[in-house]
Design a protein around this motif. Sequence first.
Motif: not given
Length: 172
Positions: A19-47
């Motif tokens: 099972e992933p450790t707590e640190l690995e879970k946090c790192a994965k969650e951080r990546e998901e949030y960062l990627n979501g933020w990047k997509r939202a920023k790109a969507d706003l620029a396109n809009y």
Amino acid sequence: MNDDTMNEKQNEPAATNGEPTELEKCAKEREEYLNGWKRAKADLANYQKDEQKRFEDFAKFASADLVRDCITVLDSFDLAMSALEKDGVNAGAVKGIAMIRGQMEEVLKRRGLEVMNISPGGPFNPALYESIGEMESTHPPGTIAEVVARGYLIEGRVVRPAKVRLSNGEVK
């Protein structure tokens, strides 16, 4: 083992049953949030780019209805000049009407109006021209035989299609 090696082993996360450790879970969650933020920023620029384009198009073509109405006035000037010439009215009056028509045409050109260049014998393009019939001519069948009414464009878009008669290929 010395004390330094023991401290390093104590600081390492312990893997439990794959099972992933707590640190690995946090790192994965951080990546998901960062990627979501990047997509939202790109969507706003396109809009923002899309809205800017729509605004520019609106500004270019907002006056198209007014220009379309003024085109009929230009046609009326042409009819008046040809009628006056036919009736033999003094040349000064015809010249005056032609000058007024020219002024109006210049105003419309500054608004982006362009006259379509059409020549008899040229190919028929249904996106630009409206066929109102056929006639005998020396031009090949299906080509333009006569221009009945001018066509106009604004910024490359058709405001009024040219009215043309097509050649049926028969010679008079």
